[in-house]
Design a protein around this motif. Sequence first.
Motif: not given
Length: 326
Positions: A170-191
Amino acid sequence: MKHVSILLPAGDVVVGSIEGPHKVLTQVNDFLAGMGKNPAFKVELVGLQKSQTFTNGLYTLHAARTIDEDFQTDLIIIPAPHGDLAQAVALNHATLAWINRQHAAGAEVASLCLGAFLLAATGLVDGRQCATHWLAADAFRAMYPQVELVAEKVVTDAHGIYSSGGAYSYLNLMLYLVEKYVGRELAVLCAKVFQIDIGRHSQSPFTMFSGLKEHEDEPIKKAQRFIETNFQQRISVEELAALTYLSRRNFERRFKKATFNTAIEYIQRVKIEAAKMSLETSRDNVNEVMYSVGYSDTKAFRSIFKKITGVSPLEYRNKYSKVVAA
């Protein structure tokens, strides 16, 4: 700012699938605050009542809102129920109706792991792709034949209806949603902060195949037992049909109906499961493992192995072998 409603459904749930998404999304807000930016999410727990207990009373969670209140949300997150899945669906008729009303008003919906059973019960993924834990794949297909289950996938996106594979994927889905809503930069930072493999798209390497036998077709069970006992041999569909005193066409139809696999797929999966076990526990090289499970064509074996597991035999050994680890 998106309003996110993490559900507290009736019955027991995996509390981690509530706390985990809450942590990821609120952490994104903290990152944004550190950058001098506005928060991206307003995250609230939404339940049938203000306070609910889970895991035999071990956890008590408090909802900010109940589904009876008049409000509109942007994203609903359905956590994973724990226990009897049919009972979980039966207990949540009011919750499912609320999800449908919110979706009709524009909300997106995401299910985590076994939360797919509640999502499918809404009808929102009829004719669409959906993922869930590979352990529950057969039960899901039996309950929801109208849904296209993609048991190998980690994340699905069917026009704003999302699902994730099993357990902590489910964490991968959360990253997917973060990238979709906020952007790749924040998704990579979360990862990086949460140490999540952002590039993982398949749960196939984790799948352990065990043929479905909770059916009443005894000739097909006989064929399954024969395959599982004689996987070292070359097995043909004609041989299995003769064993069960059925025509090939009738045998193949009944086999697929009972097991959700064609006979050829079932044979391949049994052989590859045996190969995986050998790669994990023995010192045999890949060719020796190939011969031990009844394959003689190296190219065909590697191709089928990768199709089923998502990785090559050597990659699988390097990742999961007890011998290599030692």
